[in-house]
Design an enzyme around this catalytic site. Structure first.
Site, PDB file in Angstrom:
ATOM      1  N   SER A 135     113.776  49.266 -69.612  1.00 58.29           N
ATOM      2  CA  SER A 135     113.687  48.194 -70.610  1.00 58.29           C
ATOM      3  C   SER A 135     112.908  48.708 -71.815  1.00 58.29           C
ATOM      4  O   SER A 135     111.750  49.095 -71.684  1.00 58.29           O
ATOM      5  CB  SER A 135     112.975  46.992 -69.973  1.00 58.29           C
ATOM      6  OG  SER A 135     112.750  45.966 -70.916  1.00 58.29           O
ATOM      7  N   LYS A 161     118.271  48.862 -71.410  1.00 58.55           N
ATOM      8  CA  LYS A 161     118.168  47.469 -71.876  1.00 58.55           C
ATOM      9  C   LYS A 161     117.284  47.485 -73.109  1.00 58.55           C
ATOM     10  O   LYS A 161     116.227  48.108 -73.096  1.00 58.55           O
ATOM     11  CB  LYS A 161     117.535  46.611 -70.783  1.00 58.55           C
ATOM     12  CG  LYS A 161     116.978  45.267 -71.245  1.00 58.55           C
ATOM     13  CD  LYS A 161     116.610  44.379 -70.038  1.00 58.55           C
ATOM     14  CE  LYS A 161     115.190  43.862 -70.121  1.00 58.55           C
ATOM     15  NZ  LYS A 161     114.841  43.003 -68.963  1.00 58.55           N
ATOM     16  N   LYS A 163     115.306  45.004 -75.953  1.00 58.61           N
ATOM     17  CA  LYS A 163     114.889  43.645 -76.282  1.00 58.61           C
ATOM     18  C   LYS A 163     115.435  43.326 -77.668  1.00 58.61           C
ATOM     19  O   LYS A 163     115.390  44.185 -78.569  1.00 58.61           O
ATOM     20  CB  LYS A 163     113.365  43.559 -76.307  1.00 58.61           C
ATOM     21  CG  LYS A 163     112.726  43.755 -74.943  1.00 58.61           C
ATOM     22  CD  LYS A 163     113.027  42.568 -74.034  1.00 58.61           C
ATOM     23  CE  LYS A 163     112.264  42.679 -72.728  1.00 58.61           C
ATOM     24  NZ  LYS A 163     112.587  41.540 -71.839  1.00 58.61           N
ATOM     25  N   ASP A 188     118.301  41.872 -74.015  1.00 56.00           N
ATOM     26  CA  ASP A 188     117.529  40.742 -73.480  1.00 56.00           C
ATOM     27  C   ASP A 188     116.847  40.028 -74.637  1.00 56.00           C
ATOM     28  O   ASP A 188     116.000  40.593 -75.329  1.00 56.00           O
ATOM     29  CB  ASP A 188     116.480  41.253 -72.477  1.00 56.00           C
ATOM     30  CG  ASP A 188     115.713  40.114 -71.779  1.00 56.00           C
ATOM     31  OD1 ASP A 188     115.941  38.946 -72.101  1.00 56.00           O
ATOM     32  OD2 ASP A 188     114.878  40.429 -70.894  1.00 56.00           O
ATOM     33  N   GLU A 213     121.067  39.026 -71.686  1.00 60.41           N
ATOM     34  CA  GLU A 213     120.128  38.292 -70.858  1.00 60.41           C
ATOM     35  C   GLU A 213     119.478  37.154 -71.640  1.00 60.41           C
ATOM     36  O   GLU A 213     118.949  37.371 -72.732  1.00 60.41           O
ATOM     37  CB  GLU A 213     119.056  39.253 -70.341  1.00 60.41           C
ATOM     38  CG  GLU A 213     118.237  38.717 -69.174  1.00 60.41           C
ATOM     39  CD  GLU A 213     117.255  39.759 -68.644  1.00 60.41           C
ATOM     40  OE1 GLU A 213     117.308  40.917 -69.090  1.00 60.41           O
ATOM     41  OE2 GLU A 213     116.426  39.413 -67.803  1.00 60.41           O
ATOM     42  N   ASP A 227     117.358  34.982 -66.471  1.00 60.40           N
ATOM     43  CA  ASP A 227     116.068  35.447 -65.953  1.00 60.40           C
ATOM     44  C   ASP A 227     115.123  34.244 -65.904  1.00 60.40           C
ATOM     45  O   ASP A 227     115.071  33.525 -64.897  1.00 60.40           O
ATOM     46  CB  ASP A 227     115.558  36.583 -66.871  1.00 60.40           C
ATOM     47  CG  ASP A 227     114.127  37.029 -66.621  1.00 60.40           C
ATOM     48  OD1 ASP A 227     113.498  36.544 -65.670  1.00 60.40           O
ATOM     49  OD2 ASP A 227     113.615  37.882 -67.394  1.00 60.40           O
ATOM     50  N   LYS A 251     113.156  38.223 -59.968  1.00 62.60           N
ATOM     51  CA  LYS A 251     111.760  38.663 -60.020  1.00 62.60           C
ATOM     52  C   LYS A 251     111.032  37.821 -58.980  1.00 62.60           C
ATOM     53  O   LYS A 251     110.993  36.591 -59.128  1.00 62.60           O
ATOM     54  CB  LYS A 251     111.156  38.376 -61.400  1.00 62.60           C
ATOM     55  CG  LYS A 251     111.770  39.184 -62.538  1.00 62.60           C
ATOM     56  CD  LYS A 251     111.174  38.789 -63.878  1.00 62.60           C
ATOM     57  CE  LYS A 251     111.771  39.618 -65.001  1.00 62.60           C
ATOM     58  NZ  LYS A 251     111.357  39.135 -66.334  1.00 62.60           N
ATOM     59  N   GLY A 279     111.551  43.364 -64.118  1.00 64.03           N
ATOM     60  CA  GLY A 279     110.184  43.900 -64.124  1.00 64.03           C
ATOM     61  C   GLY A 279     109.311  43.043 -65.014  1.00 64.03           C
ATOM     62  O   GLY A 279     109.804  42.326 -65.896  1.00 64.03           O
TER      63      GLY A 279
END
Ligand code: OSB
Ligand code: MG
Length: 358
Positions: A135, A161, A163, A188, A213, A227, A251, A279
């Site tokens: 990430s 991934k 952000k 995400d 995401e 998520d 998670k 994570g």
């Protein structure tokens, strides 16, 4: 299993690199580590609650308060047949999944150690290496992002991934596709978009992403992964039934522990919804728990359980968690989480400590 003592510690550790999401930037972590003693063994857990209430309502300090005032009195000195019985014993406490999960996951570790088996076996997982993704936070420039992507691909990670947030979305994705071709890629948004953004977000459909995401339930062809909104098995069931997502990120902190995470995993398997392990910038302690859970059969997409040196140097455990050239991570084979927690490093990072006894 009977827990006689609970030790809470508040730790503060600097991150190797700052991490930026749509809700802000962090350059250090302060988090609760909890150990439980009983039956001649010790188990350990890490609370994933962050300093601020932006990912969810919980924070480091709410977790400390709930653990010491409400969770501890409900478990100390009580006989439990199995760590699965911990969740029901905490039912009167509403919400606070991350606080509950820290205690519950430490109890699973204790039970596995006392039984002399690795945690994955107790969780119903497999003795396999797990596929790791990575990430990457929001960067200061496209150039800085390109450098990060290049380094992580060279390290072997099986999926990138990034952000995103309004103003940092289509351009970084386009840059990655232009410079790095068809690498497994996802984004995400951490819930930063609203319905008005649907048309703009749909531009991401052109880039063949693995998933997007946690945006709004936009009219995207790209699979949507949820998520932060999946806090219970019932919410997952409803989201799947509504067609609101095609992938779920698990998670255990968000779900309130391993027992609920396994239920979510099993529901998704039944509904043919693939899952991956998320994570929360954990130290090696929480990361080790995540590795064991990731060995369950429906974790078919690469997780955010990356190498520990990306986060803390040195980390709190030995040996560190490392990613191999093929992008996989080996699951520790010893009893419980199977890693050694370095007491001197934990002591050096501790800013507060409390011991509660039966
Ligand atoms: O959405 O997965 C998320 C970190 C903090 C809060 C939310 C998230 C994250 C990450 C970090 O993406 C993943 C990692 O631990 O590497
Ligand atoms: Mg996320």
């Amino acid at each position: 299993m009977r827990i006689q003592t609970i030790e809470l510690r508040l730790l503060r550790l600097p991150l190797v690199h700052y991490f930026e999401t749509s809700f802000g930037r962090v350059d250090q972590r302060s988090f609760v580590v909890l150990s439980v003693q009983g039956d001649g063994a010790t188990g350990i857990g890490e609370c994933v609650a962050p300093e601020d209430p932006y990912y969810s309502s919980e924070t480091t300090e709410t977790a400390w308060h709930i653990l010491s005032e409400f969770v501890a009195p409900r478990v100390l000195g009580i006989a439990f047949d199995h760590p699965r019985a911990i969740g029901p014993a905490l039912k009167a406490i509403r919400g606070h999944h991350m606080a509950k999960a820290a205690l519950e996951m430490a109890a699973w570790d204790l039970y596995a150690r006392r039984s002399g088996i690795p945690l994955w076996q107790l969780l119903g997982g497999r003795s396999t290496r797990i596929a790791s993704g990575v990430s990457i936070g929001i960067q200061a420039s496209l150039e800085a992002l390109a450098e990060k992507v290049e380094a992580e691909l060279a390290a072997g990670y099986r999926r990138i991934k990034i952000k995103i947030k309004p103003g940092w979305d289509v351009e970084p994705v386009r840059m990655i596709r232009e410079r790095f071709g068809a690498v497994p890629l996802m984004v995400d948004a951490n819930a930063a978009y609203r319905l008005d953004d649907a048309a703009h977000l749909a531009e991401l459909d052109a880039f063949d992403l693995m998933m997007v995401e946690q945006p709004l339930q936009a009219r995207l062809r790209t699979p949507i992964c949820l998520d932060e909104s999946i806090k219970t098995v019932a919410l997952a069931d409803a989201a799947i039934a509504d067609g609101a997502c095609r992938i779920i990120n698990i998670k255990p902190g968000r779900m309130g522990g391993f027992a609920e995470s396994i239920r979510l995993h099993d529901l998704c398997a039944q509904r043919h919804v693939p899952v991956w392990h998320g994570g929360m910038l954990e130290s090696g302690i929480g990361r080790a728990h995540n590795l064991h859970l990731s060995t369950l059969a429906n974790f078919t997409l690469p997780g955010d359980v990356a190498a520990s040196h990306r986060y803390f140097e040195p980390d709190l455990i030995e040996p560190p968690i490392e990613v191999a050239r093929d992008g996989t991570i080996g699951v520790p084979a010893g009893p419980g989480i199977g890693v050694e927690v370095m007491a001197d490093r934990v002591d050096a990072a501790t800013t507060r400590r409390q011991v509660l006894s039966a």
